[in-house]
Design a protein around this motif. Structure first.
Motif, PDB file in Angstrom:
ATOM      1  N   VAL A 162      32.392  45.976  34.329  1.00 50.27           N
ATOM      2  CA  VAL A 162      32.065  44.627  34.802  1.00 50.27           C
ATOM      3  C   VAL A 162      33.229  43.669  34.534  1.00 50.27           C
ATOM      4  O   VAL A 162      33.518  42.784  35.334  1.00 50.27           O
ATOM      5  N   ALA A 163      33.921  43.864  33.405  1.00 50.64           N
ATOM      6  CA  ALA A 163      35.087  43.028  33.106  1.00 50.64           C
ATOM      7  C   ALA A 163      36.166  43.205  34.167  1.00 50.64           C
ATOM      8  O   ALA A 163      36.784  42.224  34.612  1.00 50.64           O
ATOM      9  N   ALA A 164      36.391  44.459  34.586  1.00 58.62           N
ATOM     10  CA  ALA A 164      37.395  44.714  35.621  1.00 58.62           C
ATOM     11  C   ALA A 164      37.002  44.044  36.930  1.00 58.62           C
ATOM     12  O   ALA A 164      37.842  43.457  37.622  1.00 58.62           O
ATOM     13  N   ARG A 165      35.710  44.113  37.289  1.00 55.75           N
ATOM     14  CA  ARG A 165      35.242  43.460  38.513  1.00 55.75           C
ATOM     15  C   ARG A 165      35.408  41.946  38.401  1.00 55.75           C
ATOM     16  O   ARG A 165      35.776  41.261  39.352  1.00 55.75           O
ATOM     17  N   THR A 166      35.137  41.407  37.218  1.00 57.53           N
ATOM     18  CA  THR A 166      35.261  39.967  37.003  1.00 57.53           C
ATOM     19  C   THR A 166      36.689  39.503  37.242  1.00 57.53           C
ATOM     20  O   THR A 166      36.922  38.499  37.932  1.00 57.53           O
ATOM     21  N   ALA A 171      40.941  36.913  40.457  1.00 58.44           N
ATOM     22  CA  ALA A 171      42.265  37.023  41.073  1.00 58.44           C
ATOM     23  C   ALA A 171      42.207  36.848  42.588  1.00 58.44           C
ATOM     24  O   ALA A 171      43.214  36.490  43.208  1.00 58.44           O
ATOM     25  N   SER A 172      41.033  37.099  43.183  1.00 56.82           N
ATOM     26  CA  SER A 172      40.911  37.008  44.645  1.00 56.82           C
ATOM     27  C   SER A 172      40.558  35.606  45.136  1.00 56.82           C
ATOM     28  O   SER A 172      40.574  35.346  46.342  1.00 56.82           O
ATOM     29  N   VAL A 187      43.146  45.342  32.427  1.00 56.01           N
ATOM     30  CA  VAL A 187      42.801  45.483  33.847  1.00 56.01           C
ATOM     31  C   VAL A 187      43.785  44.755  34.752  1.00 56.01           C
ATOM     32  O   VAL A 187      43.801  44.984  35.966  1.00 56.01           O
ATOM     33  N   LEU A 188      44.639  43.896  34.183  1.00 54.90           N
ATOM     34  CA  LEU A 188      45.602  43.157  34.998  1.00 54.90           C
ATOM     35  C   LEU A 188      46.866  43.951  35.277  1.00 54.90           C
ATOM     36  O   LEU A 188      47.697  43.535  36.076  1.00 54.90           O
ATOM     37  N   ARG A 189      47.027  45.091  34.616  1.00 51.14           N
ATOM     38  CA  ARG A 189      48.221  45.911  34.868  1.00 51.14           C
ATOM     39  C   ARG A 189      48.249  46.361  36.323  1.00 51.14           C
ATOM     40  O   ARG A 189      47.254  46.833  36.869  1.00 51.14           O
TER      41      ARG A 189
END
Length: 232
Positions: A162-166, A171-172, A187-189
Motif C-alpha cells: 500500500v505504501a508503494a501504491r501511495t 508522484a502521478s 519505493v522511489l528508486r
C-alpha cells in the motif's frame, strides 16, 4: 525544474526557541519533493510554515513567484493548497463516507485508489487503524484536486504494498507534492527525478536529487566498511 513553492531564509520560533534557522528550499510543480530528517529536525515545521499554519519570524514563503507569507492558512487552502498532517488528519466522529463526501460528492477516485476503504464506508473514522486513517486522509487530498499537496509521513502504518501504491499516486498528481519522511522511501528508486532536502536541527544540510543522496550514502557505507585484517 521550475519551483512552485519556496521558502526563502525562513525562520520559525516556538517561544524562545528557534526551530528553523534561515531555511531556503524549493519544490517543483508538478513534481515530488521529499524532506528528510529525524524527529526534531524541522521537517514538520517546514510543512506547517508552507501551509500558513505557523507564522514566520523571518524570511518568506513564495508560491508561483508570489510572496504569500502574510496570506492566512484558510486563504492558501482556498487557492488550492492541501495539508495532510501526521496526526488528526481525519474527522474522527464522522464516517469514512462522510469524510470523503466533504472533499467531493462522488468519492469513486479515492475508492479506486484505496479499495480497502470500501467495506469501511459506514465506520467512524476514529475507529480505523493508523494505516486506514492515512489512506482516508490521503483519499481526501486526492479528491480535493489541489495544486499543492503537503503530507507528513504519508505511508505511516501502511503495508509495503500500500505504501508503494501511495507513492505512485502522489508522484502521478498534477501538483506540487511535498512529503516529510525520516528516511528516503525505497519505493522511489528508479522513478522520475525526485527532489530531496535533508534537514538537521532546523537547517538544510543537503539539497539535490534522490539519486545523488543514494550515491553519497553508498559511498559513506563503503568508507565505514572495515578492510581485510593483516595476515600474521
Amino acid at each position: 525544474m521550475t519551483p512552485a513553492l519556496e521558502l526563502r531564509h525562513a525562520r520559525v520560533r516556538y517561544g524562545p526557541l528557534e526551530a528553523l534557522h534561515g531555511v531556503t528550499l524549493a519544490a517543483p510543480g508538478p513534481g515530488l519533493t521529499v524532506m528528510l530528517g529525524r524527529n526534531g529536525s524541522g521537517r514538520t515545521t517546514v510543512l506547517r510554515a508552507l501551509a500558513g499554519a505557523l507564522p514566520l519570524s523571518g524570511g518568506a514563503v513564495i508560491w508561483d513567484g508570489v510572496d504569500v507569507t502574510r496570506v492566512p492558512a484558510f486563504e492558501r487552502a482556498r487557492r488550492g493548497l492541501c495539508l495532510v498532517p501526521e496526526r488528526q488528519a481525519v474527522f474522527a466522529s464522522l464516517t469514512v463516507r462522510e469524510n470523503l463526501e466533504l472533499a467531493a460528492p462522488a468519492p469513486d477516485i479515492a475508492l479506486d485508489a484505496y479499495p480497502q476503504l470500501v467495506p469501511l464506508l459506514a465506520r467512524r473514522a476514529g475507529t480505523l487503524s493508523g494505516g486506514e486513517q492515512r489512506m482516508l486522509a490521503l483519499s481526501r487530498a486526492l479528491l480535493a484536486r489541489a495544486r499543492v499537496v503537503l503530507v507528513d509521513e504519508p505511508a505511516q502504518g501502511m503495508s509495503p504494498t500500500v505504501a508503494a501504491r501511495t507513492y505512485a499516486l502522489l508522484a502521478s498528481l498534477d501538483a506540487c507534492v511535498v512529503v516529510a519522511e525520516q528516511r528516503l522511501p525505497p519505493v522511489l528508486r528508479g522513478r522520475a527525478p525526485v527532489v530531496v532536502h535533508e534537514l538537521r536541527r532546523g537547517a538544510v544540510v543537503f539539497s539535490g536529487e534522490a539519486g545523488e543522496l543514494w550515491t553519497r550514502e553508498a559511498a559513506a557505507r563503503t568508507r565505514r566498511r572495515p578492510g581485510p585484517r593483516p595476515s600474521r
